[in-house]
Design an enzyme around this catalytic site. Structure first.
Site, PDB file in Angstrom:
ATOM      1  N   LYS A  40      19.797  32.680  49.663  1.00 28.86           N
ATOM      2  CA  LYS A  40      21.168  33.176  49.537  1.00 28.86           C
ATOM      3  C   LYS A  40      21.463  34.048  50.747  1.00 28.86           C
ATOM      4  O   LYS A  40      20.539  34.552  51.394  1.00 28.86           O
ATOM      5  CB  LYS A  40      21.292  34.004  48.252  1.00 28.86           C
ATOM      6  N   ASP A  58      30.191  30.836  48.414  1.00 30.31           N
ATOM      7  CA  ASP A  58      30.084  31.686  47.225  1.00 30.31           C
ATOM      8  C   ASP A  58      31.357  32.539  47.273  1.00 30.31           C
ATOM      9  O   ASP A  58      32.366  32.080  47.854  1.00 30.31           O
ATOM     10  CB  ASP A  58      28.788  32.529  47.260  1.00 30.31           C
TER      11      ASP A  58
HETATM   12  P1  NDP Z   1      35.804  33.134  44.581  1.00 33.55           P
HETATM   13  O1  NDP Z   1      35.772  34.018  45.755  1.00 33.55           O
HETATM   14  O2  NDP Z   1      36.445  31.807  44.687  1.00 33.55           O
HETATM   15  O3  NDP Z   1      36.476  33.894  43.336  1.00 33.55           O
HETATM   16  C1  NDP Z   1      35.977  35.092  42.854  1.00 33.55           C
HETATM   17  C2  NDP Z   1      36.916  35.590  41.766  1.00 33.55           C
HETATM   18  O4  NDP Z   1      36.320  36.709  41.126  1.00 33.55           O
HETATM   19  C3  NDP Z   1      38.249  36.068  42.289  1.00 33.55           C
HETATM   20  O5  NDP Z   1      39.218  35.896  41.299  1.00 33.55           O
HETATM   21  C4  NDP Z   1      37.988  37.547  42.552  1.00 33.55           C
HETATM   22  O6  NDP Z   1      39.155  38.352  42.521  1.00 33.55           O
HETATM   23  C5  NDP Z   1      37.088  37.873  41.380  1.00 33.55           C
HETATM   24  N1  NDP Z   1      36.186  38.972  41.732  1.00 33.55           N
HETATM   25  C6  NDP Z   1      35.247  38.954  42.714  1.00 33.55           C
HETATM   26  N2  NDP Z   1      34.612  40.130  42.762  1.00 33.55           N
HETATM   27  C7  NDP Z   1      35.161  40.870  41.792  1.00 33.55           C
HETATM   28  C8  NDP Z   1      34.931  42.184  41.334  1.00 33.55           C
HETATM   29  N3  NDP Z   1      33.994  42.977  41.904  1.00 33.55           N
HETATM   30  N4  NDP Z   1      35.673  42.640  40.273  1.00 33.55           N
HETATM   31  C9  NDP Z   1      36.613  41.844  39.698  1.00 33.55           C
HETATM   32  N5  NDP Z   1      36.883  40.586  40.109  1.00 33.55           N
HETATM   33  C10 NDP Z   1      36.163  40.119  41.126  1.00 33.55           C
HETATM   34  O7  NDP Z   1      34.261  32.987  44.116  1.00 33.55           O
HETATM   35  P2  NDP Z   1      33.607  31.856  43.211  1.00 33.55           P
HETATM   36  O8  NDP Z   1      34.561  31.424  42.178  1.00 33.55           O
HETATM   37  O9  NDP Z   1      32.989  30.870  44.120  1.00 33.55           O
HETATM   38  O10 NDP Z   1      32.397  32.659  42.552  1.00 33.55           O
HETATM   39  C11 NDP Z   1      32.539  33.358  41.305  1.00 33.55           C
HETATM   40  C12 NDP Z   1      31.166  33.591  40.704  1.00 33.55           C
HETATM   41  O11 NDP Z   1      30.521  32.312  40.459  1.00 33.55           O
HETATM   42  C13 NDP Z   1      30.174  34.379  41.557  1.00 33.55           C
HETATM   43  O12 NDP Z   1      29.326  35.123  40.720  1.00 33.55           O
HETATM   44  C14 NDP Z   1      29.359  33.281  42.236  1.00 33.55           C
HETATM   45  O13 NDP Z   1      28.079  33.739  42.648  1.00 33.55           O
HETATM   46  C15 NDP Z   1      29.250  32.288  41.084  1.00 33.55           C
HETATM   47  N6  NDP Z   1      28.933  30.916  41.471  1.00 33.55           N
HETATM   48  C16 NDP Z   1      29.708  30.244  42.376  1.00 33.55           C
HETATM   49  C17 NDP Z   1      29.403  28.941  42.700  1.00 33.55           C
HETATM   50  C18 NDP Z   1      30.269  28.130  43.609  1.00 33.55           C
HETATM   51  O14 NDP Z   1      29.986  26.926  43.765  1.00 33.55           O
HETATM   52  N7  NDP Z   1      31.317  28.682  44.201  1.00 33.55           N
HETATM   53  C19 NDP Z   1      28.213  28.279  42.157  1.00 33.55           C
HETATM   54  C20 NDP Z   1      27.529  29.021  41.122  1.00 33.55           C
HETATM   55  C21 NDP Z   1      27.882  30.310  40.826  1.00 33.55           C
HETATM   56  P3  NDP Z   1      39.869  38.794  43.905  1.00 33.55           P
HETATM   57  O15 NDP Z   1      40.609  37.590  44.365  1.00 33.55           O
HETATM   58  O16 NDP Z   1      40.736  39.935  43.512  1.00 33.55           O
HETATM   59  O17 NDP Z   1      38.765  39.210  44.839  1.00 33.55           O
END
Ligand code: NDP
Length: 417
Positions: A128, A168
């Site tokens: 990662k 991510d």
């Molecule tokens: P994105 O950047 O596309 O979206 C993240 C979302 O979560 C946004 O809505 C963001 O809001 C919100 N967010 C992020 N940090 C915080 C925080 N500290 N407090 C509140 N809201 C938060 O990321 P992903 O959808 O790709 O990833 C989401 C999760 O899924 C992570 O844990 C990632 O590790 C996991 N994951 C992702 C994979 C992938 O293929 N993308 C695969 C497996 C797991 P805002 O826009 O306001 O920042």
């Protein structure tokens, strides 16, 4: 509680070495608690130092990323790549750009990635990376210059047979494109060194949807096996509104559920008539805007926007945390149970604290951990690597069907009587 002597000793060693890495310690403890019966059955693991080896990354790379902002000022961020374990294949795991990124965060994510990747049965090790760079409010040109500077260093450590990063949080198609372009420029090589690429330059159909869809495929299978049930007619609460949340909401709706919430770091939307996923996509994916815009864009009169609050007070049958780590605390778990939640599937990585997990499990909520439930993304990345190797592109249906096998077969939730 850790009771096995060997496990306790290794855990104490991790605390002594990495006591300042809370997220990493949490991830290790969670895994160790479940491993106790395995270690008791296999004393030979102690002699082979298996636990000592899985908690120590093969390599930790930490670097300076200097880039120039639109005002001409030099900015400096910190970059990381943790190459955790390559026992079964090249290191594989995403890059996260967020101000909360630390060595502890990257390390917990890398550690979980080893186990998740092996569950897919595809030949991928675990790694990662990321940076404390905050892309919010930055221009496209600034994001491009940051990505180029980041890849200038990272390029010496990765390769299609060595380490294959993906996206991510805050690393999607745009960032992967900038990173891939810089790798190609520096190495003079067109290879599948990153996944999550645009379709025009080696990306796979269904990769964008894969993690969110996988979360629902996994839950659907769990409902079928455990309860002879399905998503049909269920109320679903989702946190986040990024890549995972959006496509989890889309698939849950396609499978007959009603998704009533999505959130971002400023607040959440509650819509008892069901979230309009297309509006969320337009705001978050296309415009990179804030969810507070949603009410103005959606013609439902029932929409509520709750500034500065979390979604877990909302009554539901199924909860799917899809934003970030440690977003479901013990108070949230209590609210979920009190409001009738029966299933929690982790779309994000480690979104549930240890205390909340235990409370949910002790109170009749079926709990599906991210290491199994969100593996659809990396499984499809594995398929992107295969397509790149054979220089062919498969159809959406081919990828969707194959990734389904790699999510649900090996990790299919079993009825434990
Ligand atoms: P994105 O950047 O596309 O979206 C993240 C979302 O979560 C946004 O809505 C963001 O809001 C919100 N967010 C992020 N940090 C915080 C925080 N500290 N407090 C509140 N809201 C938060 O990321 P992903 O959808 O790709 O990833 C989401 C999760 O899924 C992570 O844990 C990632 O590790 C996991 N994951 C992702 C994979 C992938 O293929 N993308 C695969 C497996 C797991 P805002 O826009 O306001 O920042």
């Amino acid at each position: 509680m850790l009771t096995d002597e060997y496990i306790k000793r290794v855990y104490d060693q991790v605390v002594a070495r990495d006591g300042d890495q809370p997220e990493f310690l949490q991830a290790v403890r969670e895994v160790f608690e479940t491993l106790q019966p395995v270690v008791e059955k296999h004393p030979e693991y102690e002699k082979a130092g298996v636990l000592e080896r899985i908690v120590e990354p093969e390599r930790t790379i930490k670097f300076r990323v200097a880039w120039v902002d639109d005002e001409g000022k030099v900015q400096v961020n910190r970059g990381y790549r943790i190459q955790f374990n390559s026992a079964i294949g090249p290191y594989k795991g995403g890059l996260r750009f967020h101000p909360t990124v630390t060595e502890s965060v990257v390390k917990f994510l890398g550690f979980e990635q080893i186990l998740k990747n092996s569950l897919t049965t595809l030949p991928m090790g675990g790694g990662k990376g990321g940076s404390d760079f905050n892309p919010k409010g930055k221009s496209d040109a600034e994001v491009m210059r940051f990505c180029q500077a980041f890849m200038t260093e990272l390029s010496r450590h990765i390769g299609q047979f060595t380490d294959v990063p993906a996206g991510d949080i805050n690393v999607g198609g745009r960032e992967i494109g900038y990173l891939f372009g810089q790798y190609k420029r520096i190495r003079d090589e067109y290879s599948g060194v990153l996944t999550g690429k645009g379709l025009e330059f080696g990306g796979s159909l269904a990769r964008t949807e894969a993690t969110g869809y996988g979360v629902c495929y996994y839950t659907q299978e769990a409902l079928r096996v455990l309860r002879n049930d399905s998503f049909e007619g269920k109320t679903v609460v989702i946190s986040g509104s990024g890549n995972v949340a959006t496509y989890a909401a889309q698939k849950a709706e396609q499978l007959g559920a009603k998704v009533v919430t999505v959130s971002d770091s400023n607040g959440y939307i509650y819509d008892p008539n069901g979230i309009n996923v297309e509006v969320v996509k337009q705001i978050k994916e296309v415009e990179r805007g804030r969810l507070s815009e949603y009410a103005k864009r959606c013609d439902h009169k029932t929409v509520e926007y709750h500034e500065g609050a979390g979604v877990w007070v909302t009554p539901c049958d199924i909860a799917m945390p899809c934003a970030t780590q440690n977003e479901v605390h013990i108070e949230d778990a209590k609210n979920l149970v009190a409001n009738g939640c029966k299933i929690l599937t982790e779309g994000a990585n480690m979104p549930t604290t240890l205390e909340a997990t235990q409370y949910l499990q002790q109170n009749g909520v079926a709990f599906f951990p991210g290491k199994a439930a969100n593996a659809g993304g990396v499984a499809t990345s594995g398929l992107e690597m295969s397509q790149n190797s054979e220089r062919l592109s498969w159809t959406f249906e081919e990828v969707d069907d194959l990734s389904l096998i790699h999510i649900s077969e090996p990790t299919r939730p079993r009825l434990i009587s």
